[in-house]
Design an enzyme around this catalytic site. Structure first.
Site, short mmCIF file in Angstrom:
data_model
loop_
_atom_site.label_atom_id
_atom_site.label_comp_id
_atom_site.label_asym_id
_atom_site.label_seq_id
_atom_site.Cartn_x
_atom_site.Cartn_y
_atom_site.Cartn_z
N GLY A 59 -7.86 9.21 -2.59
CA GLY A 59 -8.26 10.21 -2.01
C GLY A 59 -9.10 10.13 -0.93
O GLY A 59 -9.34 9.27 -0.79
N HIS B 176 1.70 4.95 -2.53
CA HIS B 176 1.38 5.73 -3.69
C HIS B 176 2.46 6.24 -4.56
O HIS B 176 3.38 6.86 -3.83
CB HIS B 176 0.68 7.05 -3.23
CG HIS B 176 -0.81 6.67 -2.42
ND1 HIS B 176 -2.22 6.33 -3.19
CD2 HIS B 176 -1.07 5.97 -1.11
CE1 HIS B 176 -2.97 6.08 -2.33
NE2 HIS B 176 -2.53 5.60 -1.09
N ARG C 208 -2.72 19.19 4.06
CA ARG C 208 -1.20 19.14 4.12
C ARG C 208 -0.92 18.21 2.98
O ARG C 208 0.10 18.70 2.14
CB ARG C 208 -0.53 19.14 5.53
CG ARG C 208 1.10 19.32 5.11
CD ARG C 208 1.37 20.67 4.86
NE ARG C 208 2.75 20.66 4.42
CZ ARG C 208 3.24 20.61 3.05
NH1 ARG C 208 2.63 20.17 2.29
NH2 ARG C 208 4.91 20.43 3.07
N ASP D 68 2.10 3.83 2.85
CA ASP D 68 1.34 4.79 2.30
C ASP D 68 2.02 5.86 1.51
O ASP D 68 2.34 5.60 0.35
CB ASP D 68 0.49 5.44 3.48
CG ASP D 68 -1.01 6.02 2.82
OD1 ASP D 68 -1.37 5.55 1.63
OD2 ASP D 68 -1.83 6.63 3.56
N TYR E 206 0.93 18.50 -0.45
CA TYR E 206 2.15 17.92 -0.95
C TYR E 206 2.11 17.24 -2.39
O TYR E 206 2.89 17.39 -3.14
CB TYR E 206 2.71 16.83 0.16
CG TYR E 206 3.52 15.94 -0.36
CD1 TYR E 206 4.86 15.97 -0.55
CD2 TYR E 206 3.23 14.56 -1.21
CE1 TYR E 206 5.87 15.20 -0.81
CE2 TYR E 206 4.23 13.77 -1.61
CZ TYR E 206 5.54 14.04 -1.46
OH TYR E 206 6.73 13.30 -2.10
N GLU F 5 -10.68 4.82 6.21
CA GLU F 5 -9.43 5.63 6.74
C GLU F 5 -9.85 6.73 7.55
O GLU F 5 -9.66 7.82 7.22
CB GLU F 5 -8.37 6.03 5.53
CG GLU F 5 -6.99 6.72 5.93
CD GLU F 5 -6.63 7.22 4.59
OE1 GLU F 5 -6.95 7.28 3.69
OE2 GLU F 5 -5.24 7.70 5.02
N HIS G 82 -9.34 1.39 -0.42
CA HIS G 82 -9.29 2.09 0.71
C HIS G 82 -10.67 2.07 1.38
O HIS G 82 -11.71 2.44 0.90
CB HIS G 82 -8.85 3.63 0.45
CG HIS G 82 -7.71 4.03 0.26
ND1 HIS G 82 -7.09 3.75 -1.00
CD2 HIS G 82 -6.67 4.55 0.81
CE1 HIS G 82 -5.85 4.04 -1.28
NE2 HIS G 82 -5.47 4.61 0.10
N HIS H 184 -6.31 0.27 4.88
CA HIS H 184 -6.50 1.01 6.19
C HIS H 184 -7.51 0.38 7.17
O HIS H 184 -7.19 -0.20 8.13
CB HIS H 184 -6.74 2.38 6.17
CG HIS H 184 -5.74 3.31 5.49
ND1 HIS H 184 -4.73 3.65 6.15
CD2 HIS H 184 -5.76 3.64 4.11
CE1 HIS H 184 -4.10 4.23 5.26
NE2 HIS H 184 -4.67 4.40 4.12
N HIS I 141 0.98 -1.24 0.00
CA HIS I 141 -0.08 0.02 -0.11
C HIS I 141 0.81 1.25 -0.02
O HIS I 141 1.14 1.75 0.88
CB HIS I 141 -0.87 -0.16 1.32
CG HIS I 141 -1.83 1.16 1.18
ND1 HIS I 141 -3.15 0.86 0.96
CD2 HIS I 141 -1.83 2.53 1.13
CE1 HIS I 141 -4.07 2.09 1.11
NE2 HIS I 141 -2.95 2.91 1.31
#
Lengths: 482, 482
Positions: free
Chosen positions: B326, B116, B206, B443, B210, B361, B358, B386, B114
């Site tokens: 997302g 990204h 945040r 992650d 990123y 989460e 997902h 998650h 898992h």
């Protein structure tokens, strides 16, 4: 909406039928039927699922659900802080203005079963009444906070620079401001928790200091009766019907420094209870769980156990059992006192001693402190305090379920003591999906200026239960305490 | 010491015998025997209980346990902060100096399942390599952070005051300091989490920033091959043997602004994977889970599902399945896209599309976002990302157990994203006492400067498992990922 109790059986049948079909259904209607059955069977397993509501209660439940979901949806959609789960230091004022809190505060709340003698009455009363007494004294102790006491003369207590509270108040020239300062000095709520309590240990130490601050003021025979009377009034005003207080019956001295017998202390509790029960129809009594500190020697605990057995024989209508108090880290574990705790069953006397142990009020996994949950069950505990590590002990959980052992959850205490920041992470939540008697209590409510039960019941409703759990959740939670 | 796998059956037999006796035994020896059986049967139910160790592994396990318990005992006895469970922002440097971390970092770690695409390589490499390219540009975006991109010409991008990174670096007069500033501006770790991220939403925003900062730098065909090659090198250096990357194959444009076909992107991943597998014996491959954003329309998701099915037919050795990415709040739920997600089974084509959703989460209970766990299971998910709300869904948990569906736990991500402060409160802990394949992943490791798997595996070992769980826990956790 909550599914009604009658429908739970139907949902389960549909679910069983649907799992015979492949889960991965090609038809959207079939999928939605099976999904709905699964969701509803989840709801049916949760606390409150077997409770029936009358028409009025159903209306209240709909209103509670609407208001609960309004707050949840607002936080979700705006991605903003979810106040009912946030620090009590921030949420207290906020929650008091919500319709849900107002309803909960007016509801009859059953029993408060996990509360400690030193934090029963509001700090406001403690200051406006106890510290106004002629023989009330204060001093700044080594830990940096004020300490209070009642003495007949000062000569016996040279450890601290004691001064008369009355004289100090007069000298200050502003009684209101002076009282406010005293309250801020006592209350854990008045500090900034994020700065003051960096770790759970910081919060634990602060609560230990709080106990040291008030112990010599409250645990005094000249004060205790008034203090207990006021406590019952405040609990009753919060619609609590019954109280079980963890109290130390030994080691109490009067204001002359003379020891008071445990029987004497117990009789004071008993007399207050009788008087109030006779006076108020809506209060059904107060009982005591005798406690002994976790820093005692095994020999001392054995003496306390023997005393509790004797008292239990003589005062069975007021003394319900025995517990050990004080934090499990660095305090001793139940297994450390095993010999003393096994004494009642080994003794030939026909006296049983019900146990109400604190067990695993901490975050550890695999230590003596969280294994207290195992020992508590092995020692045939009647109810367990906190049980924060319980979901880590699957086999012990099965025994607790079989024996229907009650779990006393104190959500705000756990948060203030730093076990959990966001209450939606509270460890006990998975246990709410299992058929076990969980009840909400408040531990040391006065120390952080919480009401006897309302604040704790509110956060449990808003942060521990599902968005779809309404009045039936509250009703079952309260019923478990009775 | 951990009980050996063979003895688990014996312990259970002793336990069964002991419950026939009254639990509340009068004899201390009987009590201790029964207690020991209960504790051991708890241990036997936990992750790692069925793993067998050889002589060398047993030695390593003893050492790991000794070191683990040293840290636990120190925190318990001194009532000090337990660093392995504390914020990664504080614990990262500390843990790297521990013997346990050093051993874990050298262990073969199985697969990272898992992760990204936008946070695979270290920020150090990203700055020292990617931003040094001739066509690398930067600008200060509306969100207040720097944004990076590669362009052939600037004319097509008037949205931000783009400047050449090379020129800016030269103009700064101090390349080292300049690079340090860039890194601090990118890294979530460089900020003070307690001040910067007051709520989970602050941290989520945040991370979204990123992604916006690096997306136009990394998701570019001229860069991707080098980026992936470096990613595999870094994962391999952390002893990760296999990677499954969640990546968006659609919407990629080249540095001239021209679209790149999903097939083209997939072939880049494939080529890098082949090359590295041929070069290094200790790396077994890289595969892709195609993702589509949770803010898409149902029609868009349908198109992505159809594309994924087609690609899965043509590139079955590199494309393993489909996910939505997302945050689930305020993003759409799985049930919102139900029609699109049911398409593969409804279609007459003989193409299956494995799902890797997902699900939950987040901290909610009873909302669409946490009920994603129900929909994921109903949609026949292959593994779940998650599953933070899983312990609230007892019936769904039973299905997950029956179907042996893997749970991808990302402990540091969950902490950085504000789901849990003290990792000893991680919601998945009770699931570790149930026979379910749980695996640890990371992650977006580069976004908070974590190693590919070592930091996450360390905190899982020190904060999610029992004090008595040694190498067998790590071994089973790693085995689950293979």
């Amino acid at each position: 909406m909550e599914p009604s109790a009658e429908l739970c059986v139907v949902f389960l049948a549909v679910l069983l039928a649907s799992v015979i079909l492949p889960m991965y259904s090609v038809d959207e209607t079939n999928f939605l039927t099976a999904r709905s059955a699964l969701i509803k069977s989840e709801n049916c397993a949760r606390l409150g699922s077997n409770v029936k509501l009358d028409t009025n209660e159903k209306m209240v439940s709909s209103f509670l659900l609407m208001e609960k979901q309004k707050v949840i949806n607002a936080a979700r959609l705006n991605r903003s802080i979810y106040m009912p789960a946030a620090s009590f230091f921030l949420s207290k004022r906020w929650m008091q203005n919500t319709p849900v809190f107002k309803i909960i505060s007016k509801m009859p709340k059953g029993a408060a079963l996990h509360i400690h003698e030193l934090a029963l009455t509001s700090l406001d009363w403690l200051i406006s009444n106890l510290t106004y007494r002629d023989n009330a004294y204060m001093c700044k102790a080594k830990h940096g906070y004020l300490k209070f006491a009642v003495f007949s003369t000062l000569s016996r207590n040279p450890d601290c620079a004691w001064k008369s509270v009355k004289q100090e108040r007069t000298a200050s020239g502003n009684a209101a401001l002076f009282n406010e300062r005293l309250k801020k000095n006592l209350s854990l709520l008045a500090t900034d928790p994020l700065k003051t309590f960096e770790t759970p240990s910081d919060a634990q130490r602060r609560l230990e200091i709080y106990q040291d601050q008030v112990e010599n003021l409250i645990r005094r025979p000249t004060v205790l009766t008034d203090y207990l009377t006021q406590a019952i009034k405040e609990f009753q005003a919060d619609n609590v019907l019954y109280m079980e207080v963890r109290a130390r019956l030994t080691g109490m001295i009067d204001e002359h420094g003379e020891p008071v017998s445990p029987e004497g202390v117990l009789e004071m509790y008993e007399n207050v209870g009788y008087e109030i029960v006779n006076k108020f129809r809506n209060f059904s009594g107060l009982r005591i769980i005798h406690t002994s500190p976790r820093y005692s020697t095994p020999a001392e605990v054995l003496r306390e156990v023997q005393l509790a057995m004797k008292l239990r024989g003589d005062y069975s209508d007021i003394l319900v059992g025995f517990d050990l108090d004080g934090f499990e880290n660095p305090g001793q574990s139940l297994s450390y006192y095993l010999d003393a705790l096994l004494f009642p069953t080994r003794s030939k006397q026909d006296l049983s001693l019900p146990y109400f142990f604190h067990a695993s009020e901490n975050l550890w996994f695999g230590t003596d402190a969280d294994e207290n949950i195992v020992d508590a069950v092995m020692l045939n505990v009647s109810r367990i305090g906190h049980a924060y590590s319980l979901p880590k002990y699957a086999k012990t959980m099965d025994i607790i379920k079989d024996k229907m052992i009650g779990i006393e959850v104190n959500p705000i205490s756990n948060q203030v003591m730093g076990l959990v920041q966001d209450l939606r992470n509270h460890a006990i939540i998975p246990v709410l999906t299992v058929d076990t008697p969980i009840l909400i209590s408040s531990d040391y409510p006065a120390a952080w200026e919480a009401l006897p039960l309302s604040h704790d019941l509110y956060v449990s409703f808003m942060a521990l239960s599902s968005k779809n759990s309404g009045l039936r959740y509250l009703k079952e939670m309260i019923t478990h305490s009775i």
